[in-house]
Design a protein around this motif. Structure first.
Motif, PDB file in Angstrom:
ATOM      1  N   PHE A 219       0.812  -1.228   0.000  1.00  0.00           N
ATOM      2  CA  PHE A 219       0.000   0.000   0.000  1.00  0.00           C
ATOM      3  C   PHE A 219       0.844   1.276   0.000  1.00  0.00           C
ATOM      4  N   PRO A 220       1.857   1.400   0.874  1.00  0.00           N
ATOM      5  CA  PRO A 220       2.654   2.647   0.824  1.00  0.00           C
ATOM      6  C   PRO A 220       3.450   2.802  -0.462  1.00  0.00           C
ATOM      7  N   MET A 221       3.903   1.681  -1.055  1.00  0.00           N
ATOM      8  CA  MET A 221       4.652   1.785  -2.299  1.00  0.00           C
ATOM      9  C   MET A 221       3.754   2.245  -3.450  1.00  0.00           C
ATOM     10  N   VAL A 222       2.482   1.822  -3.420  1.00  0.00           N
ATOM     11  CA  VAL A 222       1.520   2.319  -4.407  1.00  0.00           C
ATOM     12  C   VAL A 222       1.373   3.830  -4.276  1.00  0.00           C
ATOM     13  N   GLY A 223       1.337   4.308  -3.028  1.00  0.00           N
ATOM     14  CA  GLY A 223       1.247   5.747  -2.790  1.00  0.00           C
ATOM     15  C   GLY A 223       2.471   6.497  -3.276  1.00  0.00           C
ATOM     16  N   VAL A 224       3.647   5.937  -3.049  1.00  0.00           N
ATOM     17  CA  VAL A 224       4.887   6.577  -3.493  1.00  0.00           C
ATOM     18  C   VAL A 224       4.942   6.645  -5.013  1.00  0.00           C
ATOM     19  N   LEU A 225       4.519   5.559  -5.667  1.00  0.00           N
ATOM     20  CA  LEU A 225       4.546   5.512  -7.133  1.00  0.00           C
ATOM     21  C   LEU A 225       3.379   6.260  -7.769  1.00  0.00           C
ATOM     22  N   ASN A 226       2.399   6.652  -6.940  1.00  0.00           N
ATOM     23  CA  ASN A 226       1.217   7.376  -7.422  1.00  0.00           C
ATOM     24  C   ASN A 226       0.500   6.590  -8.512  1.00  0.00           C
ATOM     25  N   MET A 227       0.236   5.311  -8.200  1.00  0.00           N
ATOM     26  CA  MET A 227      -0.405   4.419  -9.167  1.00  0.00           C
ATOM     27  C   MET A 227      -1.837   4.115  -8.738  1.00  0.00           C
ATOM     28  N   PRO A 228      -2.721   3.843  -9.675  1.00  0.00           N
ATOM     29  CA  PRO A 228      -4.078   3.391  -9.312  1.00  0.00           C
ATOM     30  C   PRO A 228      -4.000   1.996  -8.705  1.00  0.00           C
ATOM     31  N   ASP A 229      -4.690   1.791  -7.599  1.00  0.00           N
ATOM     32  CA  ASP A 229      -4.634   0.517  -6.899  1.00  0.00           C
ATOM     33  C   ASP A 229      -5.853  -0.334  -7.237  1.00  0.00           C
ATOM     34  N   PRO A 230      -5.674  -1.502  -7.864  1.00  0.00           N
ATOM     35  CA  PRO A 230      -6.810  -2.380  -8.151  1.00  0.00           C
ATOM     36  C   PRO A 230      -7.545  -2.849  -6.895  1.00  0.00           C
ATOM     37  N   LEU A 231      -6.869  -2.784  -5.739  1.00  0.00           N
ATOM     38  CA  LEU A 231      -7.510  -3.184  -4.488  1.00  0.00           C
ATOM     39  C   LEU A 231      -8.368  -2.067  -3.903  1.00  0.00           C
ATOM     40  N   GLY A 232      -8.290  -0.880  -4.496  1.00  0.00           N
ATOM     41  CA  GLY A 232      -9.161   0.214  -4.090  1.00  0.00           C
ATOM     42  C   GLY A 232      -8.698   1.024  -2.900  1.00  0.00           C
TER      43      GLY A 232
END
Length: 268
Positions: A219-232
């Motif tokens: 979850f934090p790495m998704v935030g750092v990469l600023n990517m859309p998360d399929p898990l919502g």
């Protein structure tokens, strides 16, 4: 607290100096660990080269996850060796009795007893992969993203160190550490190298709500990469998720204290 940190540092330096007495053997072990880790990294690259991206995740995005996880896990392996060999070297031999009568925290004495310097090879490999990810992705490093990344890395370290503490604690009842816990430590490291969105929902839920691996890595790495998360997950969730690593560490440390109070020596 400051005195405990100083003691930990001194004991670690003693352990490091003892290993450096055999420098050729040390360098060969580091090289072997580095080459083994590189084979794994090449395998991941070959997988993406053959099958393409994992949804929105390119090989560079996964390299970002992979490099970060390997750096953290190698650092834990280096600094938590005392807990990793706790059962065989202290419990089975009865040497833990000597630790308990010394005027210092048993946690500090056990943690700083050994240093796995050969894991520097895996650490170096993780750094090289992370550099590749940084150069390829060209991330916009705002203050918020830097803070979230540092927060996540420290939380990952706390999480994986806590797993080593649990493995050592089980030795109070089983003498040897349970190999099944490797599915969470080494298996967790392997799992976190890929985005959690590729796994089944039951698997993802386990590593989110029971063992918070996704909270400290994904979850934090998704935030750092600023990517859309399929898990919502939202940005707020991604920013607060690393707190689970510190909570998990506190729970595992409490389990260690619980086990230590019920230690009855070897009887020999």
């Amino acid at each position: 607290m400051i005195a405990a940190i100083r003691l930990f540092g001194r004991l670690m330096m003693i352990a490091i100096r003892s290993q450096m007495q055999y420098r050729n053997a040390f360098l060969l072990m580091v090289l072997g660990t580095f080459l083994t880790s590189m084979v794994q990294a090449i395998g991941i690259w070959a997988l993406f080269d053959r099958f393409g991206n994992l949804g929105v995740w390119s090989v560079a995005h996964v390299a970002f996850l992979y490099g970060t996880i390997n750096i953290v896990f190698a650092t834990v392996d280096i600094t938590a060796r005392g807990f990793d060999t706790f059962g065989s070297s202290l419990i089975r031999t009865g040497q833990f009795d000597r630790v308990l009568v010394r005027p210092a925290s048993p946690v500090i004495l056990v943690a700083a007893r050994e240093v796995a310097l050969h894991k520097l090879g895996q650490l170096l490999q993780g750094i090289l992969v992370l550099i590749y990810a940084f150069v390829t992705l060209d991330i916009d490093w705002t203050i918020g993203r830097i803070a979230l990344y540092v927060f996540a890395v420290s939380s990952m370290y706390a999480f994986f160190y806590a797993i080593q503490i649990v493995r050592a604690t089980m030795s109070f009842w089983t003498i040897e550490t349970l190999e099944i816990l490797n599915t969470i430590s080494h298996g967790g490291m392997e799992t976190a190298q890929y985005p959690m969105s590729i796994y089944k929902e039951s698997f993802t839920n386990f590593f989110t709500y029971v063992v918070p691996l996704a909270c400290v890595a994904y979850f934090p790495m998704v935030g750092v990469l600023n990517m859309p998360d399929p898990l919502g997950s939202t940005l707020l969730t991604q920013s607060l998720a690393p707190l689970a690593g510190y909570v998990f560490f506190a729970v595992c440390l409490s389990f260690w204290i619980f086990g230590m109070k019920r230690y009855q020596s070897t009887g020999s």
